[in-house]
Enzyme design. Structure first.
Site, mmCIF file in Angstrom:
data_model
loop_
_atom_site.group_PDB
_atom_site.id
_atom_site.type_symbol
_atom_site.label_atom_id
_atom_site.label_comp_id
_atom_site.label_asym_id
_atom_site.label_seq_id
_atom_site.Cartn_x
_atom_site.Cartn_y
_atom_site.Cartn_z
ATOM 1 N N ASN A 181 -1.392 35.963 -32.443
ATOM 2 C CA ASN A 181 -1.314 36.904 -31.326
ATOM 3 C C ASN A 181 -2.435 36.746 -30.303
ATOM 4 O O ASN A 181 -2.247 37.075 -29.138
ATOM 5 C CB ASN A 181 -1.346 38.331 -31.909
ATOM 6 N N LYS A 205 2.564 29.828 -22.479
ATOM 7 C CA LYS A 205 3.572 30.657 -23.170
ATOM 8 C C LYS A 205 4.915 29.913 -23.285
ATOM 9 O O LYS A 205 5.609 30.071 -24.289
ATOM 10 C CB LYS A 205 3.737 32.003 -22.456
ATOM 11 N N ILE A 256 2.429 45.125 -20.988
ATOM 12 C CA ILE A 256 2.142 46.136 -22.006
ATOM 13 C C ILE A 256 0.767 46.731 -21.706
ATOM 14 O O ILE A 256 -0.168 45.982 -21.351
ATOM 15 C CB ILE A 256 2.125 45.484 -23.419
ATOM 16 N N TYR A 292 -1.236 30.336 -17.854
ATOM 17 C CA TYR A 292 -0.644 31.309 -18.782
ATOM 18 C C TYR A 292 0.847 31.032 -18.972
ATOM 19 O O TYR A 292 1.353 30.996 -20.089
ATOM 20 C CB TYR A 292 -0.870 32.722 -18.227
#
Ligand code: NAP
Length: 249
Positions: A90, A160, A189, A156
């Site tokens: 994570n 990903k 989030i 990023y």
């Protein structure tokens, strides 16, 4: 019986945000959780939160961009609990924001090292331990930006996307040997990852979610928990958004 009874789990980046929620959810469902992070203080707080609910967890420091740290994390897990069944890779960083033609090379290297190589180093050492433990589950924390672009975040987005590819490969190689691998794709989030964004940007981001708000870490943790459990026994090699409708547009 709890969903993860007698399982041993590693969560990286478990001192904050989504990782903390995943670690708590795992422990609540009976797993013994290795709470891993670079930052000891925040990870200790996660361990305390787990203990306050009667769960079992302990801290191991690991910078996921270091292969040696990842190997040591797995050995520490085996040393403490004798097995490894679940790993949620994570840990991640947002990185600099700039268009590709101006993106700082050091920032690119750092984001790829943490967000992509970090998960590879993790899996590299988790997989042999899982095979010795009778099988396991790997959850890689990707992002909606693992399947669509986002201007000014080339590193990023690339990391990903790469993470989803890595997840598919692990599934192809190890599903028949008892290791399932899946990627999860949160939209935006509410975590400290977004702490540097100004109010205007935050409002704009909220507006990108058809559900009308950003997500909560525990809403991601619920999906991760389910995918990590025997309830998801036929699910491997896939990518699951948890995104308030972001990707439906
Ligand atoms: P967060 O609250 O910043 O938590 C990330 C944790 O990882 C922090 O404790 C951080 O420690 C740690 N970390 C950073 N670099 C590390 C390294 N090299 N080795 C080990 N730990 C490290 O972020 P989050 O929002 O929960 O993000 C968790 C994951 O979800 C990331 O992979 C992120 O890309 C992904 N995600 C987040 C969102 C979002 O909107 N929040 C959306 C999609 C995907 P420090 O605090 O000391 O840096």
């Amino acid at each position: 019986m709890k969903l993860l009874q007698d399982k041993v789990a590693i969560v990286t980046g478990a001192g904050s945000g989504i990782g903390r929620s995943v670690a708590i959810a795992y422990a609540r469902e009976g797993a013994r959780v290795v709470v891993s992070d670079m930052d000891e203080e925040s990870a200790d707080q996660t361990v305390r939160l787990i203990a306050s609910e009667g769960g079992e967890g302990f801290f191991v420091k690991c910078d996921v961009s270091s292969p040696e740290d990842n190997e040591a994390l797995v050995w520490a897990t085996i040393g403490k609990y004798g097995a490894l069944h679940i790993a949620c890779n994570n840990a991640g960083i947002g990185g600099a924001m700039a268009p590709t033609g101006m993106y700082p090379v050091e920032a690119w290297d750092k984001v790829i090292a943490v967000n992509l190589s970090g998960a590879f180093y993790g899996a590299r050492y988790q997989i042999p331990a899982m095979l010795n433990s009778g099988g396991g589950v790997i959850i890689n924390m990707a992002s909606i930006l693992g399947s669509v672009g986002f201007a000014n975040s080339p590193a990023y987005v690339a990391a990903k996307h790469g993470l989803i590819g890595l997840t598919k490969n692990i599934a192809l190689e190890y599903s028949s040997k008892g290791i399932r691998a899946n990627a999860v794709g949160p939209a935006f989030i509410k975590t400290p990852l977004l702490k540097d964004l100004d109010e205007e940007t935050m409002n704009w981001l909220v507006g990108r979610h058809p559900i009308g708000r950003m997500g909560e870490p525990k809403e991601v943790a619920e999906l991760v928990l389910w995918l990590s459990s025997p309830k998801a026994s036929f699910i491997t090699g896939s990518y699951y958004p948890v995104d308030g409708g972001y990707l439906a547009q």
